[in-house]
Design a protein around this motif. Structure first.
Motif, PDB file in Angstrom:
ATOM      1  N   VAL A 115     -83.154  41.914 -18.161  1.00 14.13           N
ATOM      2  CA  VAL A 115     -84.099  42.596 -17.647  1.00 14.13           C
ATOM      3  C   VAL A 115     -84.863  41.276 -17.112  1.00 14.13           C
ATOM      4  O   VAL A 115     -85.205  40.364 -17.922  1.00 14.13           O
ATOM      5  CB  VAL A 115     -84.964  43.232 -18.846  1.00 14.13           C
ATOM      6  CG1 VAL A 115     -86.205  43.626 -18.712  1.00 14.13           C
ATOM      7  CG2 VAL A 115     -83.990  44.078 -19.699  1.00 14.13           C
ATOM      8  N   GLY A 116     -85.678  41.662 -16.074  1.00 14.36           N
ATOM      9  CA  GLY A 116     -86.433  40.500 -15.270  1.00 14.36           C
ATOM     10  C   GLY A 116     -87.929  41.280 -15.012  1.00 14.36           C
ATOM     11  O   GLY A 116     -88.304  42.346 -15.100  1.00 14.36           O
ATOM     12  N   ASP A 117     -88.590  40.400 -14.097  1.00 12.92           N
ATOM     13  CA  ASP A 117     -89.882  40.680 -13.401  1.00 12.92           C
ATOM     14  C   ASP A 117     -89.684  42.049 -12.618  1.00 12.92           C
ATOM     15  O   ASP A 117     -88.747  42.066 -11.949  1.00 12.92           O
ATOM     16  CB  ASP A 117     -90.662  39.814 -12.595  1.00 12.92           C
ATOM     17  CG  ASP A 117     -91.044  38.603 -13.981  1.00 12.92           C
ATOM     18  OD1 ASP A 117     -90.942  38.753 -14.925  1.00 12.92           O
ATOM     19  OD2 ASP A 117     -91.724  37.819 -13.256  1.00 12.92           O
ATOM     20  N   PRO A 118     -90.742  42.939 -12.495  1.00 12.66           N
ATOM     21  CA  PRO A 118     -90.593  43.756 -11.438  1.00 12.66           C
ATOM     22  C   PRO A 118     -90.590  42.989 -10.187  1.00 12.66           C
ATOM     23  O   PRO A 118     -91.474  42.211 -10.020  1.00 12.66           O
ATOM     24  CB  PRO A 118     -91.782  44.538 -11.623  1.00 12.66           C
ATOM     25  CG  PRO A 118     -92.299  44.273 -12.949  1.00 12.66           C
ATOM     26  CD  PRO A 118     -91.867  42.868 -13.112  1.00 12.66           C
ATOM     27  N   GLN A 119     -89.759  43.428  -9.235  1.00 13.05           N
ATOM     28  CA  GLN A 119     -89.894  42.689  -8.031  1.00 13.05           C
ATOM     29  C   GLN A 119     -90.573  43.752  -6.643  1.00 13.05           C
ATOM     30  O   GLN A 119     -91.152  43.042  -5.889  1.00 13.05           O
ATOM     31  CB  GLN A 119     -88.353  42.481  -7.430  1.00 13.05           C
ATOM     32  CG  GLN A 119     -87.495  41.746  -8.108  1.00 13.05           C
ATOM     33  CD  GLN A 119     -88.037  40.489  -8.347  1.00 13.05           C
ATOM     34  OE1 GLN A 119     -88.347  39.809  -7.352  1.00 13.05           O
ATOM     35  NE2 GLN A 119     -88.130  39.852  -9.614  1.00 13.05           N
ATOM     36  N   LYS A 120     -90.685  44.719  -7.045  1.00 17.28           N
ATOM     37  CA  LYS A 120     -91.229  45.871  -5.911  1.00 17.28           C
ATOM     38  C   LYS A 120     -92.661  46.338  -6.302  1.00 17.28           C
ATOM     39  O   LYS A 120     -93.462  46.610  -5.505  1.00 17.28           O
ATOM     40  CB  LYS A 120     -90.064  47.220  -5.664  1.00 17.28           C
ATOM     41  CG  LYS A 120     -88.854  46.664  -5.183  1.00 17.28           C
ATOM     42  CD  LYS A 120     -87.941  47.564  -5.230  1.00 17.28           C
ATOM     43  CE  LYS A 120     -87.214  47.509  -6.616  1.00 17.28           C
ATOM     44  NZ  LYS A 120     -86.049  48.594  -7.030  1.00 17.28           N
ATOM     45  N   GLU A 121     -92.657  46.480  -7.562  1.00 16.78           N
ATOM     46  CA  GLU A 121     -93.979  46.747  -8.042  1.00 16.78           C
ATOM     47  C   GLU A 121     -94.764  45.884  -8.942  1.00 16.78           C
ATOM     48  O   GLU A 121     -94.718  45.908 -10.180  1.00 16.78           O
ATOM     49  CB  GLU A 121     -93.950  47.946  -8.840  1.00 16.78           C
ATOM     50  CG  GLU A 121     -93.379  49.345  -8.043  1.00 16.78           C
ATOM     51  CD  GLU A 121     -92.601  50.389  -9.011  1.00 16.78           C
ATOM     52  OE1 GLU A 121     -93.740  50.848  -9.813  1.00 16.78           O
ATOM     53  OE2 GLU A 121     -91.579  50.516  -9.013  1.00 16.78           O
ATOM     54  N   THR A 122     -95.215  44.695  -8.090  1.00 20.42           N
ATOM     55  CA  THR A 122     -95.712  43.676  -8.937  1.00 20.42           C
ATOM     56  C   THR A 122     -96.951  43.848  -9.719  1.00 20.42           C
ATOM     57  O   THR A 122     -97.659  44.723  -8.865  1.00 20.42           O
ATOM     58  CB  THR A 122     -95.981  42.209  -8.255  1.00 20.42           C
ATOM     59  OG1 THR A 122     -96.317  42.542  -6.890  1.00 20.42           O
ATOM     60  CG2 THR A 122     -94.312  41.833  -7.862  1.00 20.42           C
ATOM     61  N   SER A 123     -97.697  43.287 -10.458  1.00 15.70           N
ATOM     62  CA  SER A 123     -99.054  43.551 -10.980  1.00 15.70           C
ATOM     63  C   SER A 123     -99.402  42.020 -11.499  1.00 15.70           C
ATOM     64  O   SER A 123     -98.719  41.326 -11.884  1.00 15.70           O
ATOM     65  CB  SER A 123     -98.896  44.703 -11.921  1.00 15.70           C
ATOM     66  OG  SER A 123     -98.168  44.226 -13.094  1.00 15.70           O
ATOM     67  N   MET A 124    -100.918  42.122 -11.530  1.00 16.18           N
ATOM     68  CA  MET A 124    -101.335  40.905 -12.179  1.00 16.18           C
ATOM     69  C   MET A 124    -101.385  41.051 -13.705  1.00 16.18           C
ATOM     70  O   MET A 124    -100.873  39.906 -14.172  1.00 16.18           O
ATOM     71  CB  MET A 124    -102.813  40.827 -11.588  1.00 16.18           C
ATOM     72  CG  MET A 124    -103.132  40.819 -10.324  1.00 16.18           C
ATOM     73  SD  MET A 124    -102.557  39.167  -9.634  1.00 16.18           S
ATOM     74  CE  MET A 124    -103.734  38.148 -10.504  1.00 16.18           C
ATOM     75  N   ARG A 125    -101.659  42.126 -14.245  1.00 12.98           N
ATOM     76  CA  ARG A 125    -101.585  42.137 -15.770  1.00 12.98           C
ATOM     77  C   ARG A 125    -100.537  43.162 -16.090  1.00 12.98           C
ATOM     78  O   ARG A 125     -99.816  43.878 -15.349  1.00 12.98           O
ATOM     79  CB  ARG A 125    -102.958  42.595 -16.141  1.00 12.98           C
ATOM     80  CG  ARG A 125    -104.037  41.514 -15.670  1.00 12.98           C
ATOM     81  CD  ARG A 125    -104.480  41.001 -17.126  1.00 12.98           C
ATOM     82  NE  ARG A 125    -105.521  39.777 -16.521  1.00 12.98           N
ATOM     83  CZ  ARG A 125    -105.262  38.620 -15.991  1.00 12.98           C
ATOM     84  NH1 ARG A 125    -103.944  38.366 -15.934  1.00 12.98           N
ATOM     85  NH2 ARG A 125    -106.106  37.575 -15.797  1.00 12.98           N
ATOM     86  N   GLY A 126    -100.219  43.360 -17.258  1.00 17.39           N
ATOM     87  CA  GLY A 126     -99.491  44.423 -17.932  1.00 17.39           C
ATOM     88  C   GLY A 126     -98.042  43.817 -17.862  1.00 17.39           C
ATOM     89  O   GLY A 126     -97.727  42.669 -17.832  1.00 17.39           O
ATOM     90  N   SER A 127     -96.982  44.628 -18.291  1.00 13.56           N
ATOM     91  CA  SER A 127     -95.739  44.401 -18.607  1.00 13.56           C
ATOM     92  C   SER A 127     -95.187  43.868 -17.582  1.00 13.56           C
ATOM     93  O   SER A 127     -95.198  43.935 -16.259  1.00 13.56           O
ATOM     94  CB  SER A 127     -95.061  45.772 -19.070  1.00 13.56           C
ATOM     95  OG  SER A 127     -93.715  45.613 -18.681  1.00 13.56           O
ATOM     96  N   ARG A 128     -94.125  42.731 -18.010  1.00 11.22           N
ATOM     97  CA  ARG A 128     -93.466  42.303 -16.785  1.00 11.22           C
ATOM     98  C   ARG A 128     -92.143  42.453 -16.725  1.00 11.22           C
ATOM     99  O   ARG A 128     -91.267  41.582 -16.446  1.00 11.22           O
ATOM    100  CB  ARG A 128     -93.737  40.642 -16.978  1.00 11.22           C
ATOM    101  CG  ARG A 128     -95.034  40.171 -16.874  1.00 11.22           C
ATOM    102  CD  ARG A 128     -95.707  40.222 -15.618  1.00 11.22           C
ATOM    103  NE  ARG A 128     -95.029  39.302 -14.588  1.00 11.22           N
ATOM    104  CZ  ARG A 128     -95.433  38.118 -14.688  1.00 11.22           C
ATOM    105  NH1 ARG A 128     -96.426  37.765 -15.236  1.00 11.22           N
ATOM    106  NH2 ARG A 128     -94.773  37.301 -13.663  1.00 11.22           N
TER     107      ARG A 128
END
Lengths: 393, 409, 532
Positions: free
Chosen positions: C156-169
């Motif tokens: 399980v890693g960082d979202p690649q397509k829907e990145t966000s500044m805050r919130g779950s990674r």
């Protein structure tokens, strides 16, 4: 979740607004300026009863024959033969109305923006969107209207706002300078447009909520349309004064005149956009009344198969019936208002008097509809917005 | 989707006609109304003169390729830094449209009236009447209703050929001058409205060529090099029209005076004597209220002018903030000055019988019954119409300097 | 000579080859027959017999897959059993330590964490393929599927397509079990239902339908179940397969379900009464029903100030419109309505186009296509090469084309602005729809100018009005208009606003935000400093 939502009161308001509003942009301000001078806006408001009469008649008919379309009501109130004649007249009326509206929309686009494009092509262009929406049913049409009309209104108000500094309210004076006579003559034109809310006879049975709300909404839409018309009539006179009566489409000329901070100027494309947003909605609505009334008259289960032939007929007639814009204008100004006014008021009146003579109180349930909340035959209704039962597998 | 036919049918039913509708015009060589922007001959300004048997139309046609390149670099740009980017064309015809179509034949591009900002009418034509010119402009679908109309003191065509180097499009120069609000502006639609009412008067800004001639020798470069200031079409008063015909002229001063009566006086500088020396004030805001009065059959008009202004230049004298009566005195003399100018303008237009202030319009709106009786005789009535002018001028601020630098002796 | 001598041998070899081909064919034929037969056949309960059948199905007779492993074990008290697994899918350590251990202690059913009784042959084979260990036993149940999965998958890693500044990674991975756990951790609601589906013919794929019972409208669940069950595809590699087969309007260009790689987005959707579909092997979840607005919402909207979130919403709507119509409007204005431009701009636009040999439409199409080409090339290139692509594509070619006068720079600006606006849309699916429709509008603009664009927009709008996602109108809170549902569409109202969902789902909305939650300073003092 309910199976079938029907049309909300708000949607009915928009649809009834769509009957009146588009013409407020195009020809009506000129007609008002011509006949009633600077008091055109007054005439626009005074003509309102002409639209309320058919609405009240329809309301009472709906009370007597709940949930039935005008065709069914006519058949029951006047008997099979006379009823069919009345319904056929309604079909004829709406067919003509569809042709006239098509031609109106087309002429505006053709004359303003595409003068060298052949008329039939523009007719095709204009009919494209309404037909596609019509085939998706009355609910889609209502939603479409719900979005398009505000867009058109916003554009229109932008145009008005843009010409604010050129307004000379002085031109609206004197109020009643020539007495009441010109106002009454001028009121005939808007009256004939208001009376066309009769087209809602085929839309109102699809209402999702109560009768009272639906008819109040229709009346409110009519009123809003009248206010808009009064407003544009006043604005065009305040802008152009004595010239307003000489301009075929004063609102378009107002757009041509706009210059916002020296940057945006000559915005008649925006005027055409506003006009199209409103006009296409009206066209779709009128075409729906035409096609649906025809299907109802022929007692078809579905109106959709008639959409394309109906549109083709409308398009061809709109393209060939009048040789020139000038000829069309004369026809629309002199002849058509009286016909429309007479038919739109007489037809419901006839059916209503038939119903009164038969003494139907409206308490006893009818078998004509399906009896489910006064909804017309399900097969003809719009695709329900609920779960598609078996759209695809 | 209750009664829908099977999906395949729906697909065809919905998209078939659409695709066909799109394909047919393309295949049939459609795009009937398409005119590429480089094929348009933008008319920046036009001049119309009366010639025997019709009109002579002279235009400034924009030559896009000779406009200076915006980024500085790039290919082309023949006229960069050089002369004007317009061509001057001329053609005659029995009607304006005919002249325009003859001109169309002279050039490769299709003449386009959608960006025409100015239309200058020659004096002779103006005396004959400008109805046809306005008709042509308003009837033409392309043209702007905001095109400014001007009248030339003399022939209009030569004004098209004068090209001061201040702007790439020479006509822009005049347009910017007009925008400064110091002249009466008359747009095509305003002219159309005024023409529609019989016997109505209006002002049209007048244009004449100023030829300042060579400048004095520049001290730094020595006596030999002299810069010749260019000839420049400049606003010069206004033409007075009645019923669409030129009936006389107002000079710049009278024009400003007439503007006061219409409430358009702000933005200008007024110089008045103050203790024997000139003093200039800038008019910041002017408000005009006009009222029509009818006593029996005796009409009269009252004009209230309220002016706020700032002192611009004082040559000598004392402006002490501790003595407000000085400012008040100044305001009073300013009011007198404005009133004098307005009265002078009124007198001049009265002589011509031209109600350029729309007083008649006021009577039509406020006293319709009276107006209906007299409107045919209005020009005569106007000649002797009592006009009461009240001016209240307030000096809001002495500017950014309180006292005069040179205190009085 | 030599060839003469070997000729018979060669013929023999050829014949044998042919024979073996034939045998292959026969084997394949037999196999498919066997598959057909085993479709609904139950295991016999005789381990040897069942093992032979399974071995045959796994290739048997000379084609046995290489990772097939089979051991005979003694089950205390139940006789001999067979243990079958695929070595590529099974962690040997687990097998050794736990399964063999459990078997020797005769506590198979009690000890193995996941011991699933199996009855049918095809089910057994499918589970085998999923990495289970099959224990065939005499008697009933005839087999147990034991968990000993041990294959590699992405962590399980960082979202690649829907990145966000805050919130779950955290983002979904390709492993279904992990994905379900990612969602489950965020929806700590005992009513969360995870309904299994096995779709596909041979390459059976595990699919999970997630919803919260009592919150999600039951007819929605039933309808989704029906649609999932009716899917018969040879393979399902991604949720897209499901989306395409379960769409309301199969011909629409717009997405009727939301694809997301963010478990928090899925959790939020579930809490709003929507359904989610997870597919083994797909790092995306499918959320439906959705409305048009779902595609303009980004996860960050809920994790950042509602002021900026609302501003961004409006901006995105504007950008979506811009990406749709900008080139079309540009064409329409310069070709049909140059009178609308401010004078000097019109002249300069004309100046930039003096050397352009094409009509504006052709130029626009060329530029758009060039841009699409660049983008397509970029997606297929390894990241290391993408810089050279941008240098060659954008800088070299772009600069050359503009300076040679083949394309005017305003057109470059228009196309670039459009592309950037398109990139700003949070949903890839919506962005692609907009990209395609742009071309249609450009054609209409070239033919009919502004009225053409308007008719095009009216057509698109008409389509959107009629479109539905799982029966919910696509433009829902706006058309049909239900004002109180608008809180999360055009704007993002604060979390404490007791906003309600669209009327269409209303009767089933049970977790409404309670009223009176707006925070306010403590009454009275207004300060926390003590007076003394």
């Amino acid at each position: 979740m309910r199976e079938d939502w029907g049309l909300s009161d708000l949607q009915l308001l928009f649809l009834s607004f769509a009957v009146v509003a588009p013409t407020a942009i195009l020809t009506l301000p000129r007609a008002l300026a011509l006949l009633a001078g600077q008091d055109g806006w007054l005439a626009a408001l005074l003509a309102l009863p002409a639209g309320l009469i058919p609405l009240v008649l329809l309301w009472d008919l709906d009370r007597r024959y709940p949930g039935q379309t005008f065709t069914e009501q006519a058949r029951q109130a006047l008997g099979p033969l006379l009823g069919r004649v009345a319904a056929a007249l309604a079909v004829l009326l709406f067919a003509l109305l569809a042709v006239v509206v098509t031609r109106e929309v087309t002429d505006a686009v053709h004359g303003e923006n595409l003068p060298r494009t052949p008329l039939p092509v523009v007719v095709l262009l204009v009919l494209l969107a309404p037909v596609s929406v019509l085939r998706q049913g009355i609910e889609t049409l209502a939603r479409w209207a719900e979005i398009l009309l505000p867009i058109g209104l916003v554009l229109l108000f932008l145009l008005v706002a843009g010409s604010l500094r050129d307004l000379h309210p002085d031109y609206l004076l004197p109020v009643l300078g020539h007495g009441w006579t010109p106002i009454w003559t001028g009121a005939v034109q808007p009256a004939s447009f208001y009376a066309k809310v009769f087209a809602l006879a085929y839309v109102l049975p699809f209402r999702g909520d109560g009768r009272k709300g639906a008819f109040l909404a229709a009346a409110a839409g009519l009123f809003a349309g009248a206010v808009l018309l009064a407003l544009t009539a006043a604005v065009t006179v305040a802008l152009f004064g004595p010239l307003a009566a000489s301009l075929p489409q004063p609102v378009f000329e107002a757009a041509r005149m706009i210059s916002v901070a020296e940057f945006l100027a000559h915005l008649d494309a925006v005027a055409v956009a506003a006009w199209l947003a409103l006009g296409l909605t009206k066209l779709a609505l009128v075409a729906f009344a035409f096609v649906f009334a025809l299907a109802d008259l022929l007692q078809l289960e579905e109106y959709r198969p008639l959409t394309l032939p109906g549109a083709a007929l409308t398009g061809v007639l709109a393209a060939v019936e009048f040789r020139s814009t000038a000829e069309f204008q004369i026809w629309v100004f002199i002849f058509w208002p009286w016909v429309a006014l007479a038919l739109c008021i007489l037809l419901p009146f006839l059916v209503w008097s038939g119903a009164v003579l038969r003494g139907r109180s409206g308490r006893r349930g009818r078998t004509g509809g399906t009896g489910r909340g006064g909804r017309p035959g399900r097969a003809r209704t719009a695709p329900s917005p609920s779960l598609p039962p078996g759209g695809r597998s | 989707m209750g009664g829908e036919p099977e999906p395949g049918k729906r697909w065809r039913g919905r998209l078939g006609p659409l695709l066909l509708a799109l394909a047919v015009p393309f295949l049939a060589g459609g795009c009937w109304d398409r005119v590429e922007i480089i094929d348009r001959g933008f008319i920046a300004a036009a001049a119309v003169d009366a010639v025997p048997g019709g009109y002579r139309l002279t235009v400034q046609l924009v030559l896009p390729q000779s406009l200076p390149s915006p980024g500085g670099g790039g290919a082309g740009g023949g006229g960069a830094g050089g002369g004007p980017s317009v061509a001057v064309l001329s053609a005659t015809g029995a009607t304006l449209a005919e002249a325009a179509s003859r001109m169309d034949e002279q050039v490769a591009s299709r003449l386009f009236w959608g960006q025409t900002r100015l239309l200058i009418v020659g004096q002779a034509l103006a005396r004959r009447g400008i109805g046809e010119v306005v008709d042509f402009l308003v009837r033409n679908r392309e043209s702007r209703l905001r095109t400014d109309l001007l009248v030339a003191r003399g022939e209009a065509a030569p004004l098209m050929a004068v090209a001061p180097p201040y702007r790439d499009i020479p006509a822009d120069n005049i347009y910017q001058e007009l925008r400064k609000n110091l002249a009466p502006r008359l747009r095509a639609f305003e002219a159309a409205i005024r023409l529609r009412e019989a016997g109505r008067g209006f002002l049209m800004p007048a244009l004449a060529v100023t030829r300042p001639g060579p400048s004095p020798a520049s001290p730094s470069t020595g006596a030999e090099r002299r810069v010749t200031l260019p000839a420049n079409p400049a606003l010069d008063g206004a033409g007075v029209f009645v019923g669409g015909k030129l009936v006389g002229w107002l000079d710049g001063r009278l024009t400003r005076g007439a503007l006061w009566l219409e409430g358009l006086g702000s933005g200008g500088t007024i110089t008045l004597p103050y203790r024997g020396r000139p003093l200039s004030v800038l008019v910041e805001r002017a408000q005009v209220r006009r009222r029509v009065l009818l006593a029996g059959e005796r009409p009269s008009v009252r004009v209230d002018i309220e002016v706020d202004d700032t002192i611009q230049e004082v040559h000598e004298g004392e402006l002490d903030p501790g003595r407000p009566e000085l400012l008040r005195q100044l305001g009073e003399s300013l009011a007198r000055e404005i009133r004098g100018r307005a009265l002078a303008a009124l007198a001049a237009t009265r002589r011509m019988g031209a109600d350029v202030y729309d007083f008649g319009r006021l009577f039509a709106g406020r006293q319709p019954a009276y107006w209906r009786r007299v409107y045919t005789r209005w020009p005569q009535i106007f000649r002797s119409l009592p006009v009461e002018i009240r001016v209240r001028a307030v000096v809001r601020s002495p500017g950014r300097l309180v006292e005069s630098l040179q205190l009085p002796r | 000579m030599a060839s003469e001598r070997f000729a018979p041998l060669r013929r023999e070899v050829t014949r044998l080859h042919q024979l073996s081909d034939l045998a292959n064919e026969a084997a394949s034929l037999e196999l498919s027959l066997l598959w057909e037969l085993s479709r609904h056949r139950r295991l016999s309960g005789h381990p040897d017999l069942d093992a032979r059948l399974i071995r045959t199905l796994m290739g048997g007779r000379g084609h046995l897959t290489a990772d097939y492993a089979e051991r005979t074990v003694r089950l205390p008290g139940r006789g001999r059993g067979r243990l079958i697994w695929l070595s590529s899918m099974v962690e040997t350590k687990i097998l050794d330590s736990q399964i063999f251990g459990a078997i020797s202690r005769a506590h198979v059913e009690g000890h193995a964490a996941e011991a699933k009784p199996v009855k049918a042959v095809d089910e057994a084979v499918r589970l085998l393929g999923e990495g289970r260990v099959l224990l065939l036993m005499p008697g009933q149940p005839p087999a147990l599927a034991l968990a000993a999965r041990g294959y590699e998958h992405r962590q399980v890693g960082d979202p690649q397509k829907e990145t966000s500044m805050r919130g779950s990674r955290e983002a979904f991975v390709e492993d279904l079990a992990t994905n379900v756990s990612l969602v489950r951790r965020r929806v700590l609601d005992p009513r969360l239902r995870v309904e299994p589906f096995v779709l596909g013919e041979f390459r059976a794929t595990e699919v999970r339908l997630l919803w919260i019972q009592g919150l999600t409208h039951d007819p929605l669940v039933n309808e989704m179940r029906r649609r999932l069950r009716s899917i018969r595809l040879p393979q399902i590699l991604d949720v897209r397969y499901i989306e395409e087969l379960a769409a309301d309007d199969p011909y629409t260009i717009f997405p009727t379900a939301l694809f997301t790689e963010r478990p928090d987005t899925v959790a939020a959707a579930l809490n709003e009464g929507r359904l989610a579909v997870l597919v083994e092997g797909s790092p995306d979840a499918l959320v439906l029903p959705v409305t048009f607005w779902s595609f303009l919402q980004a996860a960050d909207d809920y994790y950042s100030s509602y002021w900026i979130a609302s501003f961004l919403r409006l901006l995105r709507i504007g950008l979506a419109l811009l990406a749709l119509v900008f080139p079309a409007l540009y064409i329409a204005v310069i070709v049909f309505h140059p009178e609308m431009l401010p004078g000097i701009l019109a002249f300069y636009l004309a100046r930039t186009r003096v050397s352009v040999p094409f009509p504006a439409v052709v130029e626009a199409f060329l530029m758009e296509l060039a841009f699409e080409t660049l983008r397509e090339a970029g997606t297929h290139l390894p990241p290391k090469l993408s810089t050279s692509l941008s240098v060659v594509g954008a800088l070299v070619i772009g600069q050359a084309v503009v300076s040679s006068g083949l394309v005017s720079w305003p057109m470059v600006v228009v196309v670039s602005v459009t592309a950037i606006a398109n990139f700003a849309l949070p949903s890839w699916e919506m962005a692609t729809s907009v990209r395609l429709l742009r071309f249609a509008l450009m054609v209409l603009a070239a033919l009919f100018g502004v009225p053409g664009v308007l008719v095009g927009l009216a057509l698109i709008l008409g389509h959107l009005c009629g479109l539905r996602s799982l029966g919910i109108p696509y433009l829902a809170p706006l058309a049909p208009l239900t004002p109180h549902g608008l809180g999360d569409t055009l704007l993002r109202l604060p979390h404490w606003v007791p906003g309600r969902r669209p009327r269409l789902l209303e009767p089933y909305w049970k977790v409404e935000v309670p009223r009176g939650q707006r925070p306010h300073p403590p009454a009275g003092a207004g300060t926390f400093h003590s007076p003394r």
